[in-house]
Write a protein that holds these residues in place. Structure first.
Motif, PDB file in Angstrom:
ATOM      1  N   LEU A 164     -12.038  24.718  36.804  1.00 17.00           N
ATOM      2  CA  LEU A 164     -12.977  25.437  35.947  1.00 17.00           C
ATOM      3  C   LEU A 164     -12.681  25.059  34.509  1.00 17.00           C
ATOM      4  CD1 LEU A 164     -13.225  27.218  38.542  1.00 17.00           C
ATOM      5  CD2 LEU A 164     -13.676  29.104  36.993  1.00 17.00           C
ATOM      6  N   ILE A 165     -13.713  24.690  33.784  1.00 17.85           N
ATOM      7  CA  ILE A 165     -13.581  24.313  32.381  1.00 17.85           C
ATOM      8  C   ILE A 165     -14.464  25.252  31.575  1.00 17.85           C
ATOM      9  CG2 ILE A 165     -13.968  22.497  30.667  1.00 17.85           C
ATOM     10  CD1 ILE A 165     -13.644  20.453  32.954  1.00 17.85           C
ATOM     11  N   THR A 166     -13.926  25.791  30.486  1.00 16.44           N
ATOM     12  CA  THR A 166     -14.763  26.564  29.573  1.00 16.44           C
ATOM     13  C   THR A 166     -14.863  25.847  28.237  1.00 16.44           C
ATOM     14  OG1 THR A 166     -12.915  27.902  28.761  1.00 16.44           O
ATOM     15  CG2 THR A 166     -14.189  28.798  30.595  1.00 16.44           C
ATOM     16  N   ILE A 167     -16.039  25.974  27.649  1.00  9.11           N
ATOM     17  CA  ILE A 167     -16.299  25.494  26.293  1.00  9.11           C
ATOM     18  C   ILE A 167     -16.656  26.736  25.498  1.00  9.11           C
ATOM     19  CG2 ILE A 167     -17.628  23.888  24.865  1.00  9.11           C
ATOM     20  CD1 ILE A 167     -16.155  22.513  27.183  1.00  9.11           C
ATOM     21  N   ASP A 168     -15.970  26.962  24.373  1.00 10.66           N
ATOM     22  CA  ASP A 168     -16.134  28.236  23.676  1.00 10.66           C
ATOM     23  C   ASP A 168     -15.888  28.049  22.179  1.00 10.66           C
ATOM     24  OD1 ASP A 168     -16.460  30.975  23.277  1.00 10.66           O
ATOM     25  OD2 ASP A 168     -14.715  31.557  24.464  1.00 10.66           O
ATOM     26  N   ALA A 169     -16.353  29.013  21.408  1.00  9.68           N
ATOM     27  CA  ALA A 169     -15.997  29.111  19.994  1.00  9.68           C
ATOM     28  C   ALA A 169     -14.695  29.887  19.921  1.00  9.68           C
ATOM     29  CB  ALA A 169     -17.099  29.827  19.230  1.00  9.68           C
ATOM     30  N   VAL A 170     -13.762  29.428  19.087  1.00  9.82           N
ATOM     31  CA  VAL A 170     -12.473  30.107  18.967  1.00  9.82           C
ATOM     32  C   VAL A 170     -12.142  30.344  17.500  1.00  9.82           C
ATOM     33  CG1 VAL A 170     -11.559  29.148  21.121  1.00  9.82           C
ATOM     34  CG2 VAL A 170     -11.153  27.936  18.976  1.00  9.82           C
ATOM     35  N   ASP A 171     -11.183  31.228  17.291  1.00 10.70           N
ATOM     36  CA  ASP A 171     -10.744  31.536  15.939  1.00 10.70           C
ATOM     37  C   ASP A 171      -9.225  31.480  15.894  1.00 10.70           C
ATOM     38  OD1 ASP A 171     -11.016  32.199  13.268  1.00 10.70           O
ATOM     39  OD2 ASP A 171     -10.973  34.354  13.656  1.00 10.70           O
ATOM     40  N   SER A 172      -8.702  30.504  15.182  1.00  8.07           N
ATOM     41  CA  SER A 172      -7.264  30.347  15.002  1.00  8.07           C
ATOM     42  C   SER A 172      -6.898  30.888  13.627  1.00  8.07           C
ATOM     43  CB  SER A 172      -6.891  28.869  15.108  1.00  8.07           C
ATOM     44  OG  SER A 172      -5.537  28.674  14.786  1.00  8.07           O
ATOM     45  N   ALA A 173      -5.734  31.488  13.534  1.00  6.35           N
ATOM     46  CA  ALA A 173      -5.327  32.130  12.281  1.00  6.35           C
ATOM     47  C   ALA A 173      -5.449  31.188  11.085  1.00  6.35           C
ATOM     48  CB  ALA A 173      -3.902  32.647  12.416  1.00  6.35           C
ATOM     49  N   ASP A 174      -5.024  29.944  11.257  1.00 12.23           N
ATOM     50  CA  ASP A 174      -5.060  28.984  10.146  1.00 12.23           C
ATOM     51  C   ASP A 174      -5.964  27.806  10.457  1.00 12.23           C
ATOM     52  OD1 ASP A 174      -3.121  30.441   8.648  1.00 12.23           O
ATOM     53  OD2 ASP A 174      -1.568  29.639   9.971  1.00 12.23           O
TER      54      ASP A 174
END
Length: 196
Positions: free
Chosen positions: A75-85
């Motif tokens: 299973l592969i997901t493609i997503d928007a992410v938010d990294s601290a820096d």
């Protein structure tokens, strides 16, 4: 991965291609959160998936997807992410456990993460390999609904496609370019996505 699909010359088992589900997660009405949904549309216009690969524009993750964990090898997901820096437009590759264990460093914009889905599936005895690709957002919380992506995230979509296509090619189930019938096994030419 895939089970044996027969015997090659000399009686050597031939493995069937892995069964892969790719979940494009996100909401096009929430600015950069729609990156995966827009990538899904770009891919659908120009490429075909291998027969053992299924692409899904899922909106948000839900436990309704448990059956895919049981039915797939990967299973592969493609997503928007938010990294601290994180720098907007940065592409990340990580596992469900990476995301679960480093919530402050890298987080999905959605309440149910692939790690949660896999944890629940494991309790039911389901097993599959999980891989996640994310693109760092610029604006994770638009003040109102907005369709479209910020320039940095829009410019990152070709790299996000290349990361996904390299993963599929490595599994032996590459995308096929519809216009040429050729498998995608490397970067596309400069300017390929212009006008897309």
């Amino acid at each position: 991965m895939g089970e044996s699909s027969g015997l090659a010359e000399g009686g050597v088992p031939v493995a069937s291609p892995p069964r892969v589900a790719v979940f494009f997660v996100g909401n096009k009405l929430m600015l950069d959160d729609g990156a995966a949904a827009i990538l899904y549309e770009m891919i659908a216009e120009r490429f075909d998936a291998a027969p053992s690969v299924r692409l899904y524009d899922v909106g948000c993750m839900s436990l309704d997807m448990l059956s895919y964990v049981d039915a797939c090898d990967v299973l592969i997901t493609i997503d928007a992410v938010d990294s601290a820096d994180g720098v907007p437009g940065t592409i990340f590759r990580y596992t469900p456990d990476d995301l679960a264990r480093t919530q402050k460093a890298l987080s999905s914009l959605h309440d149910l993460r692939l790690a949660d889905l896999f944890d629940t599936a494991a309790l039911l005895g389901y097993r599959a390999q999980g891989v996640c690709f994310g693109v760092q957002v610029e604006n994770r919380s638009p003040s109102s609904m907005a369709i479209g992506l910020t320039p940095e995230v829009q410019a990152a979509l070709p790299r996000l496609f290349e990361a996904l296509s390299a993963e599929l090619a490595g599994l032996g189930v590459p995308f096929i370019e519809r216009g040429t019938g050729k498998p995608v096994v490397g970067p596309l030419p400069d300017g390929y996505w212009e006008g897309a």
